[in-house]
Design a protein around this motif. Structure first.
Motif, PDB file in Angstrom:
ATOM      1  N   ILE A  43     -52.409 -61.992  -9.907  1.00 52.22           N
ATOM      2  CA  ILE A  43     -51.177 -61.317 -10.275  1.00 52.22           C
ATOM      3  C   ILE A  43     -50.263 -61.956  -9.264  1.00 52.22           C
ATOM      4  CG2 ILE A  43     -49.833 -59.332 -10.572  1.00 52.22           C
ATOM      5  CD1 ILE A  43     -52.016 -57.760 -11.353  1.00 52.22           C
ATOM      6  N   PRO A  44     -49.283 -62.871  -9.554  1.00 53.42           N
ATOM      7  CA  PRO A  44     -48.514 -63.630  -8.536  1.00 53.42           C
ATOM      8  C   PRO A  44     -47.437 -62.858  -7.663  1.00 53.42           C
ATOM      9  CG  PRO A  44     -47.723 -64.118 -10.777  1.00 53.42           C
ATOM     10  CD  PRO A  44     -48.937 -63.248 -10.804  1.00 53.42           C
ATOM     11  N   THR A  45     -47.866 -61.835  -6.885  1.00 58.63           N
ATOM     12  CA  THR A  45     -46.702 -61.119  -6.627  1.00 58.63           C
ATOM     13  C   THR A  45     -46.640 -60.574  -5.139  1.00 58.63           C
ATOM     14  OG1 THR A  45     -45.202 -58.877  -6.918  1.00 58.63           O
ATOM     15  CG2 THR A  45     -47.702 -58.950  -7.665  1.00 58.63           C
ATOM     16  N   ASN A  46     -45.598 -60.243  -4.555  1.00 58.21           N
ATOM     17  CA  ASN A  46     -45.563 -59.717  -3.261  1.00 58.21           C
ATOM     18  C   ASN A  46     -45.438 -58.197  -3.412  1.00 58.21           C
ATOM     19  OD1 ASN A  46     -42.974 -59.543  -3.813  1.00 58.21           O
ATOM     20  ND2 ASN A  46     -42.337 -60.423  -2.315  1.00 58.21           N
ATOM     21  N   TYR A  47     -45.230 -57.540  -4.773  1.00 57.37           N
ATOM     22  CA  TYR A  47     -45.315 -56.477  -5.026  1.00 57.37           C
ATOM     23  C   TYR A  47     -44.067 -55.624  -4.449  1.00 57.37           C
ATOM     24  CZ  TYR A  47     -50.054 -56.344  -7.081  1.00 57.37           C
ATOM     25  OH  TYR A  47     -51.005 -57.180  -7.755  1.00 57.37           O
ATOM     26  N   VAL A  48     -42.933 -56.453  -4.226  1.00 59.19           N
ATOM     27  CA  VAL A  48     -41.485 -55.789  -3.995  1.00 59.19           C
ATOM     28  C   VAL A  48     -40.959 -55.677  -5.201  1.00 59.19           C
ATOM     29  CG1 VAL A  48     -39.532 -56.251  -2.721  1.00 59.19           C
ATOM     30  CG2 VAL A  48     -41.660 -57.048  -1.527  1.00 59.19           C
ATOM     31  N   PRO A  49     -40.496 -54.072  -5.558  1.00 56.73           N
ATOM     32  CA  PRO A  49     -40.029 -53.848  -6.904  1.00 56.73           C
ATOM     33  C   PRO A  49     -38.483 -54.018  -6.912  1.00 56.73           C
ATOM     34  CG  PRO A  49     -40.302 -51.877  -5.501  1.00 56.73           C
ATOM     35  CD  PRO A  49     -41.055 -53.151  -4.690  1.00 56.73           C
ATOM     36  N   GLU A  50     -38.137 -55.361  -6.421  1.00 59.04           N
ATOM     37  CA  GLU A  50     -36.645 -55.515  -6.372  1.00 59.04           C
ATOM     38  C   GLU A  50     -36.233 -56.816  -6.944  1.00 59.04           C
ATOM     39  OE1 GLU A  50     -35.455 -55.021  -2.460  1.00 59.04           O
ATOM     40  OE2 GLU A  50     -35.976 -52.855  -2.427  1.00 59.04           O
ATOM     41  N   ILE A  51     -35.231 -56.953  -7.804  1.00 62.31           N
ATOM     42  CA  ILE A  51     -34.740 -58.561  -8.304  1.00 62.31           C
ATOM     43  C   ILE A  51     -34.067 -58.980  -7.115  1.00 62.31           C
ATOM     44  CG2 ILE A  51     -33.047 -59.469 -10.052  1.00 62.31           C
ATOM     45  CD1 ILE A  51     -35.524 -58.092 -11.335  1.00 62.31           C
ATOM     46  N   ASN A  52     -34.375 -60.216  -6.916  1.00 61.32           N
ATOM     47  CA  ASN A  52     -33.926 -61.084  -5.898  1.00 61.32           C
ATOM     48  C   ASN A  52     -32.551 -61.843  -6.459  1.00 61.32           C
ATOM     49  OD1 ASN A  52     -33.288 -63.246  -3.859  1.00 61.32           O
ATOM     50  ND2 ASN A  52     -35.478 -63.193  -3.321  1.00 61.32           N
TER      51      ASN A  52
ATOM     52  N   ASP B 241     -30.315 -63.650  -4.841  1.00 61.19           N
ATOM     53  CA  ASP B 241     -30.226 -64.833  -4.293  1.00 61.19           C
ATOM     54  C   ASP B 241     -31.155 -65.956  -5.017  1.00 61.19           C
ATOM     55  OD1 ASP B 241     -28.361 -64.047  -2.284  1.00 61.19           O
ATOM     56  OD2 ASP B 241     -29.911 -63.670  -1.021  1.00 61.19           O
ATOM     57  N   SER B 242     -32.204 -65.589  -5.468  1.00 60.56           N
ATOM     58  CA  SER B 242     -32.945 -66.437  -6.065  1.00 60.56           C
ATOM     59  C   SER B 242     -32.696 -66.891  -7.456  1.00 60.56           C
ATOM     60  CB  SER B 242     -34.657 -65.876  -6.325  1.00 60.56           C
ATOM     61  OG  SER B 242     -34.637 -65.011  -6.963  1.00 60.56           O
ATOM     62  N   ILE B 243     -31.936 -65.987  -8.325  1.00 62.89           N
ATOM     63  CA  ILE B 243     -31.254 -66.433  -9.538  1.00 62.89           C
ATOM     64  C   ILE B 243     -30.341 -67.245  -9.320  1.00 62.89           C
ATOM     65  CG2 ILE B 243     -30.166 -65.210 -11.356  1.00 62.89           C
ATOM     66  CD1 ILE B 243     -31.691 -62.743 -11.011  1.00 62.89           C
ATOM     67  N   ALA B 244     -29.245 -67.037  -8.264  1.00 64.62           N
ATOM     68  CA  ALA B 244     -28.473 -68.291  -7.969  1.00 64.62           C
ATOM     69  C   ALA B 244     -28.827 -69.411  -7.639  1.00 64.62           C
ATOM     70  CB  ALA B 244     -27.441 -67.687  -6.832  1.00 64.62           C
ATOM     71  N   ALA B 245     -30.020 -69.537  -6.751  1.00 66.70           N
ATOM     72  CA  ALA B 245     -30.720 -70.610  -6.439  1.00 66.70           C
ATOM     73  C   ALA B 245     -31.119 -71.335  -7.537  1.00 66.70           C
ATOM     74  CB  ALA B 245     -31.715 -70.499  -5.431  1.00 66.70           C
ATOM     75  N   ILE B 246     -31.885 -70.616  -8.745  1.00 74.09           N
ATOM     76  CA  ILE B 246     -32.202 -71.276  -9.946  1.00 74.09           C
ATOM     77  C   ILE B 246     -31.031 -71.932 -10.746  1.00 74.09           C
ATOM     78  CG2 ILE B 246     -33.427 -70.560 -11.935  1.00 74.09           C
ATOM     79  CD1 ILE B 246     -35.198 -68.782 -10.511  1.00 74.09           C
ATOM     80  N   GLN B 247     -29.952 -70.916 -10.653  1.00 78.04           N
ATOM     81  CA  GLN B 247     -28.571 -71.384 -11.561  1.00 78.04           C
ATOM     82  C   GLN B 247     -28.358 -72.942 -10.966  1.00 78.04           C
ATOM     83  OE1 GLN B 247     -25.287 -69.497 -13.864  1.00 78.04           O
ATOM     84  NE2 GLN B 247     -25.289 -69.315 -11.554  1.00 78.04           N
ATOM     85  N   ASP B 248     -28.309 -72.952  -9.599  1.00 80.31           N
ATOM     86  CA  ASP B 248     -27.604 -74.116  -8.917  1.00 80.31           C
ATOM     87  C   ASP B 248     -28.593 -75.459  -9.185  1.00 80.31           C
ATOM     88  OD1 ASP B 248     -25.736 -72.635  -7.760  1.00 80.31           O
ATOM     89  OD2 ASP B 248     -26.649 -72.339  -5.772  1.00 80.31           O
ATOM     90  N   LEU B 249     -30.062 -75.024  -9.420  1.00 73.80           N
ATOM     91  CA  LEU B 249     -30.690 -76.301  -9.708  1.00 73.80           C
ATOM     92  C   LEU B 249     -30.598 -76.686 -11.105  1.00 73.80           C
ATOM     93  CD1 LEU B 249     -33.135 -78.133  -8.902  1.00 73.80           C
ATOM     94  CD2 LEU B 249     -34.637 -76.278  -9.380  1.00 73.80           C
ATOM     95  N   MET B 250     -30.578 -75.762 -11.892  1.00 71.27           N
ATOM     96  CA  MET B 250     -30.196 -76.131 -13.504  1.00 71.27           C
ATOM     97  C   MET B 250     -28.880 -77.029 -13.655  1.00 71.27           C
ATOM     98  SD  MET B 250     -30.944 -72.278 -14.982  1.00 71.27           S
ATOM     99  CE  MET B 250     -30.789 -72.870 -16.882  1.00 71.27           C
ATOM    100  N   ALA B 251     -27.839 -76.648 -12.669  1.00 68.98           N
ATOM    101  CA  ALA B 251     -26.617 -77.511 -12.801  1.00 68.98           C
ATOM    102  C   ALA B 251     -26.684 -78.828 -12.160  1.00 68.98           C
ATOM    103  CB  ALA B 251     -25.469 -76.754 -12.185  1.00 68.98           C
ATOM    104  N   GLN B 252     -27.712 -78.707 -11.283  1.00 67.29           N
ATOM    105  CA  GLN B 252     -27.942 -80.028 -10.523  1.00 67.29           C
ATOM    106  C   GLN B 252     -28.552 -81.150 -11.572  1.00 67.29           C
ATOM    107  OE1 GLN B 252     -29.829 -79.244  -6.790  1.00 67.29           O
ATOM    108  NE2 GLN B 252     -28.418 -77.919  -6.117  1.00 67.29           N
ATOM    109  N   GLN B 253     -29.444 -80.481 -12.357  1.00 67.45           N
ATOM    110  CA  GLN B 253     -30.337 -81.272 -12.913  1.00 67.45           C
ATOM    111  C   GLN B 253     -29.563 -81.421 -14.438  1.00 67.45           C
ATOM    112  OE1 GLN B 253     -33.906 -79.040 -13.736  1.00 67.45           O
ATOM    113  NE2 GLN B 253     -34.710 -79.862 -11.727  1.00 67.45           N
ATOM    114  N   GLY B 254     -28.354 -81.074 -14.516  1.00 63.24           N
ATOM    115  CA  GLY B 254     -27.519 -81.430 -15.823  1.00 63.24           C
ATOM    116  C   GLY B 254     -27.836 -80.499 -16.883  1.00 63.24           C
TER     117      GLY B 254
END
Length: 320
Positions: free
Chosen positions: A276-285, A287-300
């Motif tokens: 189970i690939p988790t640190n068991y921190v029960p919160e939505i991150n 900042d990581s959602i923003a980083a993923i969106q930035d990467l999607m934009a960079q990739q076009g």
């Protein structure tokens, strides 16, 4: 490349008659909900919460539906065929960007752990591929062409200098055989199918999600904004039950893995070997959602962006 659900597809599913949509449960004071999942190991935390009565004590009865990938999960949410559903962050972003407001309500298992990952980019046995730069001109299977797996793999493969890589959409259960048959050269595959591929000789090259987004939110259980507006108490109960399940699973991982015998049809030995690939921190991150969106934009892969804060529902109502 498919970048999410098109307006045409969304219009089609909007015409489907709602099958559940948060109606009252079969007993007074209870609510039946349908959760649409992509069957894979991290759902063990949800299964554990069901088995331990964490939803039940909040007056919620959970029924599960299975989907091949997150895009049809979004369709089921929009059509009212499911109340909550598993989505990856890119699918969450694309749905909102294309006018379908869905929001993360709870993590699937916590934040992704930088030390262990249930998914990997693997090369087929006997392919001669033993590093990312060997993937020039090769084919790589990903669960869908709008997935966190595609975005992460593409980033790592291109950073390694490989060019001309072809990405092919394929459900996870089909990937081990496709690798063995030589129909694809590599695949981004998740547990429990990853273990099957590795046992057949596949070679792990990288772990894109944990390598690129340690402690990130790469998937979540989401619901439509419309459902959340009309079912705030149910959403609160679902959120709280998942939070309790995540924290409980941290100290009882063996119990969480044991649920995979029934829910994923694994043997007890197979279930015990899952990660189970988790640190068991029960919160939505966020900042990581923003980083993923930035990467999607960079990739076009996306021409426009959305406010990441609008993608997360917060207890008490509303977005973050």
């Amino acid at each position: 490349m498919r970048k999410g659900m098109t307006a045409v597809a969304l219009a089609a599913v909007m015409a489907v008659t709602a099958a559940c949509g948060g109606g009252g449960g079969s007993e007074p004071g209870r609510t039946d909900i349908t959760v649409n999942i992509v069957p894979f190991t991290p759902n063990a935390v949800l299964f554990l919460g069901m088995e331990k009565g964490m939803f039940d004590k909040r007056g919620i009865t959970v029924e599960l539906q299975n989907a091949a990938s997150p895009v049809p999960v979004v369709a089921s949410l929009v059509a009212g065929q499911a109340d909550f559903g598993f989505v990856t962050t890119p699918v969450l972003i694309n749905a909102n960007r294309e006018g379908t407001p869905i929001k993360c309500v709870a993590p699937v298992d916590g934040q992704i752990s930088p030390d262990r990952d249930a998914s990997a980019l693997v090369a087929a046995a006997g392919s001669g591929i033993d590093s990312l730069d060997d993937l020039s001109g090769k084919s790589v299977a990903v669960v869908q062409l709008a997935s966190i797996n595609l975005i992460g793999a593409k980033k790592m493969i291109e950073d390694a200098g490989a060019t001309g890589t072809e990405y092919i959409a394929m459900p996870f259960p089909q990937m081990p055989q496709a690798l063995s048959d030589g129909r694809v050269d590599a695949a981004v595959i998740t547990s429990p199918y990853l273990e099957t591929a590795l046992a057949a000789g596949a070679v792990a090259l990288a772990h894109p999600s944990s390598d690129l987004f340690p402690t990130g939110t790469v998937y979540c259980y989401a619901a439509t904004a419309q459902y959340l507006a009309g079912n705030a108490e149910v959403a609160q109960g679902f959120h709280d039950a998942m939070q309790e399940a995540i924290l409980y699973a941290k100290d009882h991982e063996d119990e969480a893995l044991a649920t995979l015998v029934e829910h994923l049809d694994l043997t007890p030995e197979q279930a015990k070997a899952q990660i189970i690939p988790t640190n068991y921190v029960p919160e939505i991150n966020l900042d990581s959602i923003a980083a993923i969106q930035d990467l999607m934009a960079q990739q076009g892969s996306i021409p426009t962006t959305v406010n990441p804060a609008d993608l997360v529902w917060r207890p008490g109502g509303g977005s973050s």
